[in-house]
Motif scaffolding. Structure first.
Motif, PDB file in Angstrom:
ATOM      1  N   ALA A 320       1.012  -1.184   0.129  1.00 42.14           N
ATOM      2  CA  ALA A 320      -0.223  -0.215  -0.067  1.00 42.14           C
ATOM      3  C   ALA A 320       0.417   1.505   0.313  1.00 42.14           C
ATOM      4  CB  ALA A 320      -1.381  -0.159   1.250  1.00 42.14           C
ATOM      5  N   ILE A 321       0.558   2.272  -0.734  1.00 42.36           N
ATOM      6  CA  ILE A 321       0.720   3.429  -0.839  1.00 42.36           C
ATOM      7  C   ILE A 321       1.366   4.104   0.674  1.00 42.36           C
ATOM      8  CG2 ILE A 321       0.636   4.255  -3.144  1.00 42.36           C
ATOM      9  CD1 ILE A 321      -1.677   5.451  -2.131  1.00 42.36           C
ATOM     10  N   ARG A 322       1.557   4.589   0.639  1.00 36.58           N
ATOM     11  CA  ARG A 322       2.445   5.460   2.363  1.00 36.58           C
ATOM     12  C   ARG A 322       1.255   6.440   2.786  1.00 36.58           C
ATOM     13  NH1 ARG A 322       7.909   8.995   3.931  1.00 36.58           N
ATOM     14  NH2 ARG A 322       7.492   9.293   5.807  1.00 36.58           N
ATOM     15  N   ARG A 323       1.035   6.224   3.955  1.00 38.46           N
ATOM     16  CA  ARG A 323      -0.311   6.334   5.122  1.00 38.46           C
ATOM     17  C   ARG A 323       0.313   7.324   6.085  1.00 38.46           C
ATOM     18  NH1 ARG A 323      -0.632   5.410  10.058  1.00 38.46           N
ATOM     19  NH2 ARG A 323      -2.778   6.123   9.747  1.00 38.46           N
ATOM     20  N   ALA A 324      -0.803   8.612   6.332  1.00 40.91           N
ATOM     21  CA  ALA A 324      -0.505   9.669   7.461  1.00 40.91           C
ATOM     22  C   ALA A 324      -1.848   9.754   8.134  1.00 40.91           C
ATOM     23  CB  ALA A 324       0.429  10.620   6.263  1.00 40.91           C
ATOM     24  N   ASP A 325      -1.447  10.836   8.782  1.00 43.65           N
ATOM     25  CA  ASP A 325      -2.745  10.709   9.693  1.00 43.65           C
ATOM     26  C   ASP A 325      -2.582  12.429   9.578  1.00 43.65           C
ATOM     27  OD1 ASP A 325      -3.288   8.858  11.129  1.00 43.65           O
ATOM     28  OD2 ASP A 325      -1.318   8.504  12.464  1.00 43.65           O
ATOM     29  N   ILE A 326      -3.905  12.813   8.985  1.00 44.04           N
ATOM     30  CA  ILE A 326      -4.148  14.661   8.339  1.00 44.04           C
ATOM     31  C   ILE A 326      -4.388  14.935   9.520  1.00 44.04           C
ATOM     32  CG2 ILE A 326      -4.765  16.211   6.756  1.00 44.04           C
ATOM     33  CD1 ILE A 326      -4.396  13.922   5.081  1.00 44.04           C
ATOM     34  N   PRO A 327      -4.382  15.804  10.518  1.00 40.61           N
ATOM     35  CA  PRO A 327      -5.057  16.433  11.125  1.00 40.61           C
ATOM     36  C   PRO A 327      -5.936  17.002  11.240  1.00 40.61           C
ATOM     37  CG  PRO A 327      -2.283  17.108  11.304  1.00 40.61           C
ATOM     38  CD  PRO A 327      -2.692  16.027  10.048  1.00 40.61           C
ATOM     39  N   HIS A 328      -6.649  16.593  12.105  1.00 44.42           N
ATOM     40  CA  HIS A 328      -8.475  17.820  11.843  1.00 44.42           C
ATOM     41  C   HIS A 328      -9.400  17.098  10.668  1.00 44.42           C
ATOM     42  CE1 HIS A 328      -6.620  20.183  15.043  1.00 44.42           C
ATOM     43  NE2 HIS A 328      -6.010  20.328  14.004  1.00 44.42           N
ATOM     44  N   LEU A 329      -8.473  16.700  10.006  1.00 47.04           N
ATOM     45  CA  LEU A 329      -9.712  15.861   8.739  1.00 47.04           C
ATOM     46  C   LEU A 329     -10.419  15.124   9.236  1.00 47.04           C
ATOM     47  CD1 LEU A 329     -10.446  15.514   5.272  1.00 47.04           C
ATOM     48  CD2 LEU A 329      -8.550  13.531   5.915  1.00 47.04           C
ATOM     49  N   GLY A 330     -10.228  14.347  10.060  1.00 48.60           N
ATOM     50  CA  GLY A 330     -11.070  12.981  10.171  1.00 48.60           C
ATOM     51  C   GLY A 330     -12.933  14.042  10.849  1.00 48.60           C
ATOM     52  N   SER A 331     -12.569  15.219  11.708  1.00 54.23           N
ATOM     53  CA  SER A 331     -13.712  16.239  12.480  1.00 54.23           C
ATOM     54  C   SER A 331     -14.134  16.693  11.241  1.00 54.23           C
ATOM     55  CB  SER A 331     -12.669  16.708  13.686  1.00 54.23           C
ATOM     56  OG  SER A 331     -11.940  17.770  12.679  1.00 54.23           O
ATOM     57  N   TYR A 332     -13.506  17.037  10.389  1.00 51.72           N
ATOM     58  CA  TYR A 332     -13.616  17.750   9.582  1.00 51.72           C
ATOM     59  C   TYR A 332     -14.882  16.568   8.443  1.00 51.72           C
ATOM     60  CZ  TYR A 332     -14.390  20.524   4.526  1.00 51.72           C
ATOM     61  OH  TYR A 332     -14.802  21.193   3.702  1.00 51.72           O
ATOM     62  N   LEU A 333     -14.842  15.703   8.584  1.00 49.95           N
ATOM     63  CA  LEU A 333     -15.866  15.451   7.229  1.00 49.95           C
ATOM     64  C   LEU A 333     -16.913  14.634   8.204  1.00 49.95           C
ATOM     65  CD1 LEU A 333     -12.524  11.881   6.337  1.00 49.95           C
ATOM     66  CD2 LEU A 333     -14.461  14.280   5.305  1.00 49.95           C
ATOM     67  N   ARG A 334     -17.118  14.149   9.601  1.00 51.22           N
ATOM     68  CA  ARG A 334     -17.865  14.293  10.375  1.00 51.22           C
ATOM     69  C   ARG A 334     -19.076  15.613  10.709  1.00 51.22           C
ATOM     70  NH1 ARG A 334     -13.672  10.962  12.962  1.00 51.22           N
ATOM     71  NH2 ARG A 334     -13.757  12.383  13.859  1.00 51.22           N
ATOM     72  N   ARG A 335     -18.212  16.609   9.740  1.00 46.84           N
ATOM     73  CA  ARG A 335     -19.271  17.936   9.794  1.00 46.84           C
ATOM     74  C   ARG A 335     -20.322  17.006   9.430  1.00 46.84           C
ATOM     75  NH1 ARG A 335     -14.975  22.579   9.430  1.00 46.84           N
ATOM     76  NH2 ARG A 335     -17.328  23.275   8.145  1.00 46.84           N
ATOM     77  N   VAL A 336     -20.529  16.974   8.480  1.00 48.92           N
ATOM     78  CA  VAL A 336     -21.559  16.838   7.362  1.00 48.92           C
ATOM     79  C   VAL A 336     -22.895  16.223   8.194  1.00 48.92           C
ATOM     80  CG1 VAL A 336     -22.673  15.286   5.553  1.00 48.92           C
ATOM     81  CG2 VAL A 336     -20.212  16.027   5.425  1.00 48.92           C
ATOM     82  N   ASN A 337     -23.621  16.891   8.143  1.00 46.06           N
ATOM     83  CA  ASN A 337     -25.433  16.666   9.105  1.00 46.06           C
ATOM     84  C   ASN A 337     -26.519  16.477   7.857  1.00 46.06           C
ATOM     85  OD1 ASN A 337     -25.551  19.331   8.737  1.00 46.06           O
ATOM     86  ND2 ASN A 337     -24.763  19.784  10.762  1.00 46.06           N
ATOM     87  N   VAL A 338     -27.367  16.228   7.696  1.00 44.87           N
ATOM     88  CA  VAL A 338     -29.063  16.843   6.807  1.00 44.87           C
ATOM     89  C   VAL A 338     -28.191  17.894   6.017  1.00 44.87           C
ATOM     90  CG1 VAL A 338     -30.776  16.677   6.868  1.00 44.87           C
ATOM     91  CG2 VAL A 338     -29.686  15.027   8.097  1.00 44.87           C
ATOM     92  N   SER A 339     -28.751  19.407   6.458  1.00 44.94           N
ATOM     93  CA  SER A 339     -28.392  20.263   6.472  1.00 44.94           C
ATOM     94  C   SER A 339     -27.321  20.350   5.840  1.00 44.94           C
ATOM     95  CB  SER A 339     -28.925  21.303   7.485  1.00 44.94           C
ATOM     96  OG  SER A 339     -27.389  21.148   8.327  1.00 44.94           O
ATOM     97  N   VAL A 340     -26.508  19.973   5.425  1.00 43.61           N
ATOM     98  CA  VAL A 340     -25.093  20.023   4.720  1.00 43.61           C
ATOM     99  C   VAL A 340     -25.423  19.094   3.776  1.00 43.61           C
ATOM    100  CG1 VAL A 340     -23.015  19.599   4.387  1.00 43.61           C
ATOM    101  CG2 VAL A 340     -23.515  20.946   6.797  1.00 43.61           C
ATOM    102  N   ALA A 341     -26.308  17.902   3.903  1.00 47.44           N
ATOM    103  CA  ALA A 341     -26.003  17.024   2.888  1.00 47.44           C
ATOM    104  C   ALA A 341     -26.898  17.847   1.678  1.00 47.44           C
ATOM    105  CB  ALA A 341     -26.645  15.308   3.329  1.00 47.44           C
ATOM    106  N   GLN A 342     -28.235  18.045   2.307  1.00 47.90           N
ATOM    107  CA  GLN A 342     -28.890  18.597   0.886  1.00 47.90           C
ATOM    108  C   GLN A 342     -28.080  19.622   0.367  1.00 47.90           C
ATOM    109  OE1 GLN A 342     -32.249  19.548   3.898  1.00 47.90           O
ATOM    110  NE2 GLN A 342     -33.692  18.086   3.133  1.00 47.90           N
ATOM    111  N   MET A 343     -27.543  20.680   0.114  1.00 48.78           N
ATOM    112  CA  MET A 343     -26.741  21.068  -0.349  1.00 48.78           C
ATOM    113  C   MET A 343     -25.713  21.018  -1.011  1.00 48.78           C
ATOM    114  SD  MET A 343     -24.833  23.522   2.879  1.00 48.78           S
ATOM    115  CE  MET A 343     -24.545  25.074   1.358  1.00 48.78           C
ATOM    116  N   SER A 344     -25.410  19.715  -1.783  1.00 51.36           N
ATOM    117  CA  SER A 344     -25.174  18.951  -2.835  1.00 51.36           C
ATOM    118  C   SER A 344     -25.087  17.748  -3.080  1.00 51.36           C
ATOM    119  CB  SER A 344     -23.660  18.860  -2.091  1.00 51.36           C
ATOM    120  OG  SER A 344     -22.765  17.685  -3.524  1.00 51.36           O
ATOM    121  N   ASN A 345     -25.738  17.696  -4.440  1.00 52.54           N
ATOM    122  CA  ASN A 345     -26.128  15.685  -4.614  1.00 52.54           C
ATOM    123  C   ASN A 345     -25.405  14.860  -4.314  1.00 52.54           C
ATOM    124  OD1 ASN A 345     -28.572  17.358  -5.943  1.00 52.54           O
ATOM    125  ND2 ASN A 345     -27.214  16.692  -8.149  1.00 52.54           N
TER     126      ASN A 345
END
Length: 854
Positions: A320-345
């Protein structure tokens, strides 16, 4: 080139009216900025074929699969752009934007949407004007994931030198700068992956492996490279099969039947996870569960197959290609909720797929699969913190990390452009690249020169725009809860030395079956002591093991050739090493040497005993009447002949060899000369009784001694010539294929040796002839009968000796020579002197003159 790019921007809006695809602004991610980075990701894959009638508006494209991983890649690009915009040390006076679209993992769609990105045009619905939603053109594109799609996009945009930075396209063919001059990537080339895979296979000594791959440019080039590289390590493909992207049941059965009938237990697959699903399903149906899978980097860390095929894929290995821990990416991804999801197909479809509910007003029901309308409406309480999804899984950020580095590569190139000093720039007359109207070819130049560090890694590129390759070796292990655990069990670093680039923690590997690595061989390895013999008509990995010939060894497993031991060494019993040869010579310690030594000593003592008897009874008629002086000499010389045999026993040396043969020749010449003199005297004695004969005056005692000396001097002259020209020497004979070195006396001059024997034979023949003529002379003093018989035995011994001597080797040749000496000496002693001793010792009444005169 600038004019071509400007022409593209000018005339492309005129073509937009031909694009009819029923879409809206939610089918992409867009944010404006001073520079807008294009992005293209395979959010969907496997298009469902549609038949167009050309009389009605084309229907929307439908896909079989939605890829949450690709959505994470999209979001990672957005996250990286926003992170760069918040930094003060990187592009402080320039803001970045993004324009991201779905490629559908389909070449026509990818080419079309790439062109939309570089000119800023939207996909038009009916009734929309070309000016409604004009977006800023992108001078660079981050994409694509597939090598084949990347090549198609590059061939379209290549004329305009618009850079394409791929995060997942690994085909080595893309390193061809003549064909793809505007291509760069943060994904290592397959050339390095293939080297790593071949070394992995070689490490575990799998010489017989199956190779399969999906019918794409990525797999075809990878398989071609693998077959070429594997030849260096004598790895053979048991089979090579390409299966279609749209895998039918018949094609799946054909592939699995090949896997089932082959003796190879290790299978290397070059494809993405979605294309492997049908093959694994057929393996399950046919109960083919013993295979050890080796994953290409395209699916080495993919978890989508584990749920359905954990029993088949447990123990899988892959780079596998080299992995890394990107700070704060996990929390950014989990910011999606119903209202955010409706803004994009894109986000709406992901939300529906994850929670199996329907968003009000969602337009995504037509995009993926069937049956979405039957899902209940989303109630708004759904949360990504309550479920597991590949989208929010940041434990294996590998492709996402490549996307992150691709954005930073472009940002650093733009930063270098912004800090360029006029007059010291890289272009004509020292000019710098323009930031107000960025020309793609200028940006590409800066990108190729860029080196930077991110998340602790130094990112560098070679002349082909490829990063320095490093891979993690991943092992698919089953956790206590049944989930997939991707365990790092080694790594490959192309920047290290050739013999240190691959490191494997073998005890940490959990194999598909058992605790040891499986075997995958066409033929079992040949052990030391044997060599490989290729089976006719089969690959080089199929062979028979042939034991090494006599005198040869092989000290390695799977030796191609056996090595011949040196003249001083000989193979051991296992024929895997050469040992020093033992020295062979007729020794006093071995039984044969002891026997010959005993007979030599006995013969010498017997001759001396007879001499003692003759001296004691020297005045008796029997002794006096048989030429007493010559008898005494003969007995002394016979004693010498017996003792000469001792010089043939023991380790030969130069001086011993130079004594042995002359002493043998002279001692036997003395004996035969004495016998010849006795024979002549007997023959002449009867002629002397004739009236008027005066012949005996020529055969008196002095004349007899002179004749013995004369005959012996001829032999002595031969020996002197032999010793002065080419004398015998001790030699170590290694020419015979044997575990011993024969220490022998090389005769030196063959002519000298055979002259010595020939002269003895000549005297013996002369003696035999004269004795034969005198055999019937009627007198008790006549020894001719005994001499004749002794000469017959003498001839028999030495005539037999010659062929046996020539055909013998080593100590047995010496033993034959000693035996001939002893046999001929005993024949002379017994035939000539035994009758006299019998009369002297046992029949003394016959030892008087009266009896002798009868």
């Amino acid at each position: 080139m600038a004019r071509l790019y400007a022409a593209l921007l000018t005339f492309w809006p005129l073509l937009c009216i031909c694009v009819q695809s029923q879409s809206n602004g939610k089918d992409n991610f867009y944010q404006g900025g001073d520079v807008v980075l294009g992005g293209i990701f395979p959010l969907h894959s496997s298009t469902i074929p549609l038949v167009s009638s050309f009389t009605t508006k084309p229907k929307l494209i439908k896909y079989k699969f939605f890829t949450p991983r690709a959505l994470r890649w999209m979001q990672t690009m957005i996250f990286a752009v926003r992170e760069i915009n918040q930094r003060q040390d990187l592009l402080p006076n320039l803001s970045l934007g993004y324009h991201i679209r779905d490629s559908g993992d389909d070449i026509p769609v990818s080419v079309k949407r790439s062109l939309l990105l570089v000119n800023g045009q939207p996909e038009r619905g009916s009734g929309q004007s070309c000016e409604d939603t004009q977006k800023q053109p992108s001078p660079v594109i981050v994409g694509e994931a597939s090598s084949g799609v990347s090549m198609a996009v590059l061939r379209t945009l290549g004329s305009f030198k618009i850079p394409l930075v791929s995060y997942f396209a690994s085909c080595s063919c893309l390193s061809n700068k003549r064909e793809f001059p505007a291509f760069m990537r943060t994904m290592p080339s397959d050339l390095f992956q293939i080297k790593a895979l071949v070394k992995l296979v070689h490490y575990f000594q799998w010489t017989w492996v199956g190779v399969i791959g999906v019918d794409t440019d990525y797999a075809r080039f990878a398989i071609q490279l693998f077959l070429k590289e594997s030849e260096r390590f004598n790895i053979c493909p048991a089979y090579v099969r390409i299966y279609p992207v749209a895998l039918t049941q018949d094609a799946a059965e054909e592939i699995v039947n090949i896997l089932k009938t082959s003796s190879a237990t290790v299978v290397i697959n070059f494809s993405v996870d979605s294309y492997l699903h049908g093959i694994l399903k057929e393996c399950r149906r046919q109960n083919l569960t013993h295979l050890q899978w080796i994953a290409s980097e395209a699916w080495a860390t993919s978890k989508v197959l584990w749920e359905d095929f954990d029993d088949l894929l447990k123990g899988t290995l892959g780079f596998a290609i080299r992995r890394a821990d990107i700070p704060h990416l996990g929390s950014y991804l989990r910011r999606v909720n119903v209202s955010v999801a409706q803004m994009s197909n894109f986000l709406s479809e992901f939300w529906e797929e994850t929670f199996h509910c329907r968003l009000n007003g969602s337009l995504n029901t037509h995009v993926h699969g069937e049956g979405v309308q039957n899902w209940p409406p989303c109630n708004g309480s759904e949360s990504l913190d309550d479920v597991y999804t590949l989208y929010s899984d940041v434990s294996q950020l590998r492709v996402s990390y490549n996307v992150y580095k691709a954005v930073y590569l472009i940002a650093h190139a733009l930063h270098d452009m912004s800090t360029c000093v006029p007059g010291k720039g890289p272009f004509q007359n020292g000019t710098c690249g323009s930031l107000y109207q960025i020309l793609p070819w200028q940006l590409l130049h800066y990108m190729k020169q860029t080196n930077f560090t991110t998340l602790g890694e130094e990112v560098r590129f070679d002349d082909n725009g490829d990063p320095i390759a490093s891979y993690d070796l991943m092992n698919w292990q089953k956790g206590s809860d049944g989930s997939l655990q991707l365990v790092r069990v080694g790594f490959y670093d192309a920047s290290l030395e050739d013999n240190k680039d691959l490191l494997i923690d073998e005890p940490a590997i959990m194999w598909h079956r058992g605790e040891k690595a499986p075997e995958s061989l066409c033929s079992q390895s040949c052990l030391p002591g044997s060599r490989k013999a290729r089976q006719k008509g089969k690959p080089v990995c199929c062979f028979d093991c042939i034991p090494c010939a006599e005198g040869e060894i092989s000290n390695q497993t799977d030796s191609i050739d056996c090595l011949t031991c040196s003249k001083e060494t000989w193979p051991n019993q296992a024929q895997d090493q050469c040992l020093p040869k033992t020295l062979e010579f007729l020794s006093f310690q071995e039984p044969l040497g002891i026997i010959l030594w005993a007979f030599s000593a006995f013969g010498a003592c017997a001759a001396l005993a007879v001499l003692g008897v003759f001296i004691m009874y020297r005045k008796t008629p029997v002794i006096r009447g048989n030429n007493m002086e010559l008898s005494f000499l003969l007995l002394l010389f016979l004693c010498t002949c017996f003792l000469i045999g001792l010089t043939f026993i023991g380790k030969p040396t130069d001086w011993l060899c130079q004594i042995r043969y002359p002493a043998f020749g002279i001692s036997f010449t003395l004996c035969i000369s004495c016998i010849l003199a006795k024979t002549v005297v007997v023959l002449m004695a009867f002629r002397a009784t004739l009236p008027g004969s005066n012949v005996m005056k020529w055969f008196g005692p002095a004349k007899q001694r002179s004749s013995v000396i004369l005959c012996t001097s001829v032999q002595a002259l031969i020996c002197i010539i032999w010793l002065t020209t080419k004398p015998p020497v001790a030699a170590y004979n290694t020419k015979f294929m044997s575990a011993t070195i024969i220490v022998e006396c090389a005769v030196g001059s063959e002519i000298g040796f055979w002259c010595v024997l020939g002269y003895i034979g000549f005297l013996s023949s002369l003696c035999f002839l004269l004795a034969f003529l005198a055999r019937k002379l009627p007198d008790n003093f006549n020894e001719a009968k005994f001499i004749t018989f002794s000469m017959l035995i003498f001839f028999a011994v030495w005539i037999t000796f010659i062929p046996v001597y020539v055909s013998s080797r080593g100590k047995y040749m010496v033993a034959v020579h000693v035996f001939a000496i002893l046999a001929s000496a005993f024949s002379l002693l017994l035939c000539i002197f035994a009758p006299k001793c019998y009369i002297v010792l046992l029949k003394p009444e016959r030892n008087d003159k009266k009896c002798m005169m009868k």
